[in-house]
Write a protein that holds these residues in place. Sequence first.
Motif, mmCIF file in Angstrom:
data_model
loop_
_atom_site.group_PDB
_atom_site.id
_atom_site.type_symbol
_atom_site.label_atom_id
_atom_site.label_comp_id
_atom_site.label_asym_id
_atom_site.label_seq_id
_atom_site.Cartn_x
_atom_site.Cartn_y
_atom_site.Cartn_z
ATOM 1 N N ARG A 114 0.864 -1.186 0.000
ATOM 2 C CA ARG A 114 0.000 0.000 0.000
ATOM 3 C C ARG A 114 0.895 1.228 0.000
ATOM 4 N NH1 ARG A 114 -2.608 3.360 3.942
ATOM 5 N NH2 ARG A 114 -4.602 4.162 3.181
ATOM 6 N N VAL A 115 0.743 2.073 -1.023
ATOM 7 C CA VAL A 115 1.529 3.299 -1.146
ATOM 8 C C VAL A 115 0.589 4.489 -0.949
ATOM 9 C CG1 VAL A 115 3.025 4.687 -2.632
ATOM 10 C CG2 VAL A 115 3.092 2.183 -2.776
ATOM 11 N N SER A 116 0.871 5.295 0.054
ATOM 12 C CA SER A 116 0.055 6.482 0.306
ATOM 13 C C SER A 116 0.916 7.726 0.165
ATOM 14 C CB SER A 116 -0.564 6.426 1.708
ATOM 15 O OG SER A 116 0.441 6.380 2.700
ATOM 16 N N ALA A 117 0.277 8.858 -0.124
ATOM 17 C CA ALA A 117 1.014 10.106 -0.296
ATOM 18 C C ALA A 117 0.190 11.266 0.230
ATOM 19 C CB ALA A 117 1.355 10.329 -1.768
ATOM 20 N N THR A 118 0.844 12.151 0.970
ATOM 21 C CA THR A 118 0.236 13.404 1.408
ATOM 22 C C THR A 118 0.706 14.494 0.464
ATOM 23 O OG1 THR A 118 0.261 12.662 3.701
ATOM 24 C CG2 THR A 118 -0.067 15.010 3.321
ATOM 25 N N ALA A 119 -0.248 15.190 -0.155
ATOM 26 C CA ALA A 119 0.076 16.146 -1.216
ATOM 27 C C ALA A 119 0.026 17.579 -0.707
ATOM 28 C CB ALA A 119 -0.903 15.982 -2.376
#
Length: 310
Positions: free
Chosen positions: A208-213
């Motif tokens: 699972r790859v998450s990103a805060t933009a």
Amino acid sequence: MRHRVRGAVAALALTVLVGAPAPRAAAAPPKPAGNKPYAVTYDVTDLLRKPGHTGYARVEDVIKLIVTSVDPESWNKTGDSTLEEINGTRLVVTTEAARHAQLEELLAAARRRIDLRVDFKSELFEIERKVYEKEFKDKLKDGKAAVVEDKVVEELRTRGTRLKDAAARAGEGETATVFSLRRAFTYVEKPAVPPAPAVRGTGLTGLRVSATASVTGDRRFVRLKVTNRVTELVAIKKRTDPDNGAEGEVEVPDLAESSATFNVTSGDGETILMPVSLADGKDKDRVRLLLVRPTITIEEEEKERKKKAP
């Protein structure tokens, strides 16, 4: 519902509507002379999050933004500013003209920020390790991620095998799952107690790859805080159910979890390359690489574009 942040000076009975279009026939009353506080009603409906749109989760978040940004000392017991929240969408602020000007600028900046969203398109590829070592490894920064040119993307598409693609969306400051590839498994959480069957628990393994933009002020670059999480099922162990003694056994998953967090900045529409693991034990001779392309979308411009589209 009314929520009040108050100071020492009573509000004057003067209300101006700001933040929502006022009827053209309605003229705003004149502001009082000098530094006397006066009341302005700010409609913050458009700042609150709605399905499919970014924004603040609660009106309390907007209130916190105001009272911590516009002369914070003026909102305490000895200050001369007051704020009342009405029905979750309107804020009646009583303060002097200079602070009202700061507040209007603050809300305008907040509206510009929530007008943004970041759309992600991701592609997962698998390539031979020797090809990775020769053609792609040196493109990565610290072995984690890097912005790459289009020719590198095309090379990966030519030399690798695409396994999956995905799309996601995040508002300014929000975290989104930009890519996920996981497999479900079950285990006996509670043993069968006739006539009731066994209760089965569920779990997920994989990537699972998450990103805060975060979008820069000039709206040209996206700063991402990326977290790669990998969960692997090592084994399912059995033990006696403590609630039933010898009546039955339960199963306990033995999970191995790892994560890596890093920061990367890309231009609008540029592509980020990062290596990932799927925790399936197949990484020996092959490497998985993820391409992530974040694109900045300004919602008002998008609406105008759709209106003009045939």
